[in-house]
Design a protein around this motif. Structure first.
Motif, short mmCIF file in Angstrom:
data_model
loop_
_atom_site.label_atom_id
_atom_site.label_comp_id
_atom_site.label_asym_id
_atom_site.label_seq_id
_atom_site.Cartn_x
_atom_site.Cartn_y
_atom_site.Cartn_z
N UNK A 192 35.56 36.78 41.57
CA UNK A 192 36.14 36.04 40.74
C UNK A 192 35.15 35.11 39.80
N UNK A 195 34.36 36.70 36.60
CA UNK A 195 35.56 36.83 35.68
C UNK A 195 35.52 35.33 35.08
N UNK A 196 35.28 34.18 35.88
CA UNK A 196 35.53 32.78 35.51
C UNK A 196 34.39 32.92 34.25
N UNK A 197 33.27 33.44 34.40
CA UNK A 197 32.19 33.31 33.60
C UNK A 197 32.56 33.97 32.36
N UNK A 198 33.26 34.99 32.44
CA UNK A 198 33.76 35.80 31.16
C UNK A 198 34.59 34.63 30.30
N UNK B 45 30.14 23.78 35.55
CA UNK B 45 31.10 24.96 35.81
C UNK B 45 31.06 25.31 37.25
N UNK B 49 34.22 25.48 39.39
CA UNK B 49 34.73 26.57 40.36
C UNK B 49 34.96 26.33 41.74
N UNK B 54 37.32 29.19 43.19
CA UNK B 54 36.89 30.42 42.47
C UNK B 54 35.61 30.69 42.94
N UNK B 55 34.95 29.81 43.68
CA UNK B 55 33.50 30.21 44.18
C UNK B 55 33.53 29.30 45.41
N UNK B 81 45.05 28.67 44.54
CA UNK B 81 44.73 28.73 43.21
C UNK B 81 46.15 28.70 42.32
N UNK B 89 40.30 27.84 30.12
CA UNK B 89 38.93 28.24 30.14
C UNK B 89 38.54 28.36 28.37
N UNK B 91 37.22 30.54 26.63
CA UNK B 91 37.56 31.73 26.13
C UNK B 91 38.84 32.12 26.43
N UNK B 93 41.03 33.64 28.41
CA UNK B 93 41.34 34.45 29.60
C UNK B 93 42.62 34.94 29.46
#
Lengths: 200, 223
Positions: A192, A195-198, B45, B49, B54-55, B81, B89, B91, B93
């Motif tokens: 995850x 992908x979040x970093x992407x 970030x 997350x 997400x983490x 989620x 985001x 970019x 996504x």
């Protein structure tokens, strides 16, 4: 379940072109390969049978050795080609869809559901390649043998031996299994956070 | 209510260890608009997350509306989620091969929630992308892509919106528009957490949290 079916349909539709091209290429290749092997087998058997009668003599043995060699080398070629094609197909699919799988995870799609979709797609592709290869090798092989029999008037078996498509299926399935496991492992490695970093 | 209690997050790269968050404790009330600022690598970030599941934190407690996120089962984290947070985001996504509508409906499809065409139209009109609804995401401009991402974040009506530098890839005009949209979302009662480098954008929030080297160095009200 509805989401899985819908996403599966969308994903499969997206992947159908490389999948179809690969399946056709593979089936044509294996079909032709088996046909050539079988024609050789039958030609040699027919030629040596005509020349030497039905007896099992030295020249006939030489023919059998040659045919055995051809069979082995064809088997190796088949093994490698099928392996490369199946793995390439998996790779194209997984590399292209890596971010998509990640996005589904981000949006709250369960890991098991994603594996369900890609497990199904991998299964469909693998079965299509394996069964398709087997069937086409039978059909094409039989067609070529039949044509050779008519054109050259050779007394050859009119159908491909049963072991050709069956062998094709067994070989490709055996190749598929480890590749399948590797591919599933690659899906599982998609994290995850990566992908979040992407999205940054 | 979002609660972080003495949260530490460490990343391991071979033998090297990097502490992204170091004993962070804070509470964010329901409906609050919080901007998180700080230099690159300060842990902004990572904080987002962790709140978005997400983490996972290396140590400490992250709890959202009573749900403890650390140690949450994968399925529960996925449901969280899907239903509790909407992510935006830098970019975008988005799925480039999907149309605008297909992108927006994805979270709803996952949750099994039926989005009526009236609701979808309202959402599209609200974000001024109604005329682009059948176009593939890859053909949209940056501003349009970000508005589609916002619509996707809102479609399941989650109580929390996490925006990670949403204006980072936008020009001035689209950035202002994006920030106006976030203001509206907040005015509608959602908790908005915005990670930004831009001091002007941060000043739109009710509260500004500044991070440095993984620690909260400033936490001030902006009301």
């Amino acid at each position: 379940m509805k989401a899985t079916c819908k996403l599966f349909a969308r994903e499969f539709a997206r992947l159908r072109l490389p999948a179809v091209i690969s399946v056709i290429a593979l089936t044509l290749f294996t079909g032709a390969l088996f046909a050539v092997v079988t024609v050789y087998t039958n030609l040699y058997e027919s030629v040596f049978s005509v020349v030497d009668g039905d007896g099992f003599n030295g020249r006939y043995s030489a023919g059998v050795s040659l045919i055995s060699g051809l069979l082995v080398s064809s088997g190796v070629a088949l093994f490698l080609t099928n392996g490369v094609i199946i793995y390439s197909l998996y790779s194209i699919m997984l590399d292209n869809r890596r971010h998509f799988i990640g996005r589904l995870l981000l949006l709250g799609y369960g890991e098991k559901h994603i594996f369900g979709i890609y497990f199904s797609i991998l299964t469909v592709i693998t079965l299509a390649v394996n069964v398709g290869g087997a069937l086409f090798s039978g059909l094409i092989g039989t067609g070529i043998i039949s044509a050779c029999s008519r054109i050259f008037g050779i007394q050859a078996d009119s159908v491909l031996p049963w072991w050709a498509p069956a062998g094709n299926f067994i070989i490709t399935t055996l190749i598929s299994l480890p590749l399948y496991r590797v591919s599933v492992g690659r899906i599982r490695k998609i994290s995850l956070q990566e992908v979040a970093e992407c999205g940054k | 209510m979002i609660v972080l209690d003495n949260v530490t997050k460490k990343y391991f790269n071979g033998r090297r260890e990097f502490t992204a968050l170091d004993g962070v404790s804070l509470e964010i009330k329901t409906g609050e608009y919080v901007a998180v600022t700080g230099r690159s690598g300060s842990g902004k970030t990572t904080l987002l997350n962790l709140i978005g599941a997400l983490d996972a934190a290396t140590d400490g407690i992250v709890a959202v509306d009573g749900i403890r996120l650390a140690g949450t089962h994968d399925r529960q984290a996925a449901q969280y989620r899907n239903a509790h947070v909407g992510c935006i985001f830098q970019r975008f996504n988005l799925e480039p091969e999907y149309s605008v509508i297909q992108n927006i409906e994805l979270p709803a499809l996952i949750s099994g929630k039926k989005v009526s065409s009236a609701d979808m139209t309202r959402l599209l009109e609200k974000l001024d992308i109604a005329d682009r609804k059948n176009i593939k995401a890859k053909f949209l401009s940056g501003g349009e892509m970000q508005r589609v991402a916002v619509a996707r974040a809102l479609v399941n009506d989650p109580p929390i919106i996490l925006a990670d530098e949403p204006c980072g890839n936008l020009d001035e005009e689209n950035s202002a528009r994006e920030m106006d949209i976030l203001d509206t979302i907040h005015a509608e009662g959602k908790t908005v957490i915005l990670v930004t480098h831009d001091a002007g954008d941060a000043r739109r929030a009710d509260r500004i949290i500044t991070l440095s080297d993984g620690r909260v160095v400033k936490d001030e009200s902006n009301m």
